[in-house]
Design an enzyme around this catalytic site. Sequence first.
Site, PDB file in Angstrom:
ATOM      1  N   HIS A 200       0.155  67.247   1.923  1.00 29.96           N
ATOM      2  CA  HIS A 200      -0.404  66.731   3.274  1.00 29.96           C
ATOM      3  C   HIS A 200       0.350  67.277   4.258  1.00 29.96           C
ATOM      4  O   HIS A 200       1.157  67.360   4.341  1.00 29.96           O
ATOM      5  CB  HIS A 200      -0.298  65.112   2.943  1.00 29.96           C
ATOM      6  CG  HIS A 200      -0.681  64.544   4.269  1.00 29.96           C
ATOM      7  ND1 HIS A 200       0.279  63.900   5.217  1.00 29.96           N
ATOM      8  CD2 HIS A 200      -1.687  64.015   4.838  1.00 29.96           C
ATOM      9  CE1 HIS A 200      -0.302  63.166   6.132  1.00 29.96           C
ATOM     10  NE2 HIS A 200      -1.258  63.474   6.158  1.00 29.96           N
ATOM     11  N   ASN A 201      -0.385  67.382   5.406  1.00 30.83           N
ATOM     12  CA  ASN A 201       0.149  67.995   6.589  1.00 30.83           C
ATOM     13  C   ASN A 201       1.227  68.986   6.249  1.00 30.83           C
ATOM     14  O   ASN A 201       2.463  69.049   6.469  1.00 30.83           O
ATOM     15  CB  ASN A 201       0.780  66.933   7.559  1.00 30.83           C
ATOM     16  CG  ASN A 201      -0.251  66.312   8.249  1.00 30.83           C
ATOM     17  OD1 ASN A 201      -1.473  66.168   8.307  1.00 30.83           O
ATOM     18  ND2 ASN A 201       0.186  64.938   8.896  1.00 30.83           N
ATOM     19  N   GLU A 230      -3.010  71.558   3.767  1.00 32.08           N
ATOM     20  CA  GLU A 230      -3.863  71.126   5.098  1.00 32.08           C
ATOM     21  C   GLU A 230      -3.558  71.666   6.050  1.00 32.08           C
ATOM     22  O   GLU A 230      -2.380  71.944   6.461  1.00 32.08           O
ATOM     23  CB  GLU A 230      -3.565  69.571   4.948  1.00 32.08           C
ATOM     24  CG  GLU A 230      -4.276  68.660   6.094  1.00 32.08           C
ATOM     25  CD  GLU A 230      -4.130  67.231   6.159  1.00 32.08           C
ATOM     26  OE1 GLU A 230      -4.862  66.639   6.652  1.00 32.08           O
ATOM     27  OE2 GLU A 230      -2.814  66.821   5.630  1.00 32.08           O
ATOM     28  N   ASP A 232      -4.329  71.359  10.233  1.00 25.34           N
ATOM     29  CA  ASP A 232      -4.776  70.619  11.334  1.00 25.34           C
ATOM     30  C   ASP A 232      -5.127  71.524  12.596  1.00 25.34           C
ATOM     31  O   ASP A 232      -4.046  72.166  13.085  1.00 25.34           O
ATOM     32  CB  ASP A 232      -3.928  69.424  12.040  1.00 25.34           C
ATOM     33  CG  ASP A 232      -3.897  68.211  10.908  1.00 25.34           C
ATOM     34  OD1 ASP A 232      -4.519  68.464   9.800  1.00 25.34           O
ATOM     35  OD2 ASP A 232      -3.261  67.199  11.294  1.00 25.34           O
ATOM     36  N   HIS A 245       0.250  68.585  14.491  1.00 25.61           N
ATOM     37  CA  HIS A 245      -0.179  67.137  14.409  1.00 25.61           C
ATOM     38  C   HIS A 245      -0.674  66.672  15.723  1.00 25.61           C
ATOM     39  O   HIS A 245       0.223  66.214  16.547  1.00 25.61           O
ATOM     40  CB  HIS A 245       1.087  66.497  13.606  1.00 25.61           C
ATOM     41  CG  HIS A 245       0.365  65.053  13.208  1.00 25.61           C
ATOM     42  ND1 HIS A 245       1.193  64.055  12.900  1.00 25.61           N
ATOM     43  CD2 HIS A 245      -0.542  64.761  12.746  1.00 25.61           C
ATOM     44  CE1 HIS A 245       0.508  63.099  12.255  1.00 25.61           C
ATOM     45  NE2 HIS A 245      -0.474  63.245  12.036  1.00 25.61           N
ATOM     46  N   GLU A 279      -8.517  69.890   8.880  1.00 23.10           N
ATOM     47  CA  GLU A 279      -8.753  68.884   9.932  1.00 23.10           C
ATOM     48  C   GLU A 279      -8.978  69.540  11.300  1.00 23.10           C
ATOM     49  O   GLU A 279      -8.259  69.749  11.690  1.00 23.10           O
ATOM     50  CB  GLU A 279      -7.516  68.042   9.728  1.00 23.10           C
ATOM     51  CG  GLU A 279      -8.046  66.628  10.582  1.00 23.10           C
ATOM     52  CD  GLU A 279      -6.630  65.570  10.442  1.00 23.10           C
ATOM     53  OE1 GLU A 279      -6.506  65.057  11.458  1.00 23.10           O
ATOM     54  OE2 GLU A 279      -6.250  65.389   9.307  1.00 23.10           O
TER      55      GLU A 279
END
Length: 666
Positions: A200-201, A230, A232, A245, A279
Amino acid sequence: MKTMNWRDKILFSHFKYLMTFCENFLNFFFVLRTWFLSMVRDDFKGGKINLEKAQKLLEKLDIRCNTIHVKCIFKDNDRLKQGRITIEEFRTIYRIIAHREEIIEIFNAYSENRKILFERNLIDFLTQEQYSLDINRSIVYEIIQKYEPIEEVKQAHQMSFEGFTRYMGSSECLLFNNECGSVYQDMTHPLSDYFISSSHNTYLISDQIMGPSDLWGYVSALVKGCRCLEIDCWDGSQNEPVVYHGYTLTSKLLFKTVIQAIHKYAFITSDYPVVLSLENHCSPSQQEVMADNLQSVFGDALLSDVLDDCPDRLPSPEALKFKILVRNKKIGTLKETHERKGFDKHGQVQECEEEEEAEQEEEENEVRDSEILDILQDDLEKEELKRGVGIKFFKKKKVKIATALSDLVIYTKVEKFRSFHYSRLYQQFNETNSIGETQARKLSKLRASEFILHTRKFITRIYPKATRADSSNFNPQEFWNIGCQMVALNFQTPGLPMDLQNGKFLENGNSGYILKPHFLRDGKSIFNPNKAPINSNPITLTIRLISGIQLPPSYHSSSNKADTLVIIEIFGVPNDQMKQQTRVIKKNAFSPRWNETFTFIIQVPELALIRFVVENQGLITGNEFLGQYTLPVLCMNKGYRRVPLFSKMGESLEPASLFIYVWYIR
């Protein structure tokens, strides 16, 4: 000459045997001492040696040592307290470290003369204690040749205690079964049949608000076997997309730099496909830049069309070896994507109306239940609300996606999760869902059977809730129990969840893909992790925790001491959760002896992990973590085994380990 009577013959026979035994003992003692002196004599030509040379000499003798323990033992045996020791003092230090009592006891039980193991003795030990059923003289010969350091003993096809202790401390006697350390599972099932190591992230290496973004996040995750990363993506200056983020103070990375790092390390640890979970918050123009970057950096490794033999079903990890998959929103069908292949897509933008889901978590009570009830689509969803299952609402929004990026999404299209009922009716085979941990936890408790039915067909990703600003993690086990393929954790955050993650994916060669148990794949299965299993195949596991080997001393100790205890914990379905603990051994981190036996009955061993934790007892501030090791229960060897320990950050603490005896039946 007078003929001996029968009594004299017996006495003479006993005398002869005794003389032979003494001669053999003296010969062996001479051989052993000669070998030891030949190994160390040159280092003592100048007289005494200091601590640094003593430690190097131990390494030369293939004895792994913890510097703190060696320093304390050196100090205790330096009789003149001059910081230099004699050859006899070094021999004492060597015996303290290398000649562990528990290993001597095992050796003596199988040695006919307590000095040597013959080939037949070693065969007996390996079959009776180590449960090695395919042992023969050829294999035993190879073990002797590899581990016996004394040449005369090796040539006689025998093993001394020196060889035995080296064998018992080797990788061949680790708890983890070497067969699980390579890819041994069937890799030809569809992707949805596997647990997939997911982060995640991934770009963050600290907290979610102000911490730095760093390429190391991707590199370290890939080295650990992670297969779903991931990214973003946001609009950057000079038409260059950036990764960070959003709406926080985290630093930014260029998207192109991120995928270049991924390209370099993608298949270092595993050959199996890497999924880039985007994302995507970029404008269509910068989405085109992303598509160009992906194609130019990854080239043929980037999957941009359906496989010939998988036009309407998910392919297998085997079929996707060395491939990069893009997980993102997609407009249109796979057939339309295929028909556009080879055409110029520059400037082409597609727009769709999407239902934007806002999950209402327990702490956010902004929308009244009665208002949501009017929006929900069917009676089944209303019933979910009444039962306390994740409350969510939808609002329409326009989404613009560059065709060039949309067409790179093949088998991992992102689709909003609405309900299990909706998915059964409308979700396509190549559509994946992301569900927040809070909603997923409620669903797993109240609708486990439907959740499992969902994960049998569709790849489902679970991600941490937004309130985890410190990058903390949830327990992934509860979501593996219901077959969720991508349970995404913050890889930068050490602790129990990451210990479970690392332990689970040790299996199948650390490939990042683990075939789910049959009851999580079989459409006819009625498995529910929250209920007592039907037709299960339980195991009774017995572990005798014998001793600790050079355990990490307490950080609060000025020497090599700690008040050591061990916790053994089972993680799996709720009924299998269990924890047991040893007594405390005071002021001994070097060689604590417990000799305690623990028994666990595990109903669903296919999902179970076992975790060993070593702690230093603390009376005021709580226990101090010293080391841990986690692995799947069904990947354990039987017999006398060594449990390696790892630090809180996941670093090896060798030679620190536990010595145990394992036995189980199914």
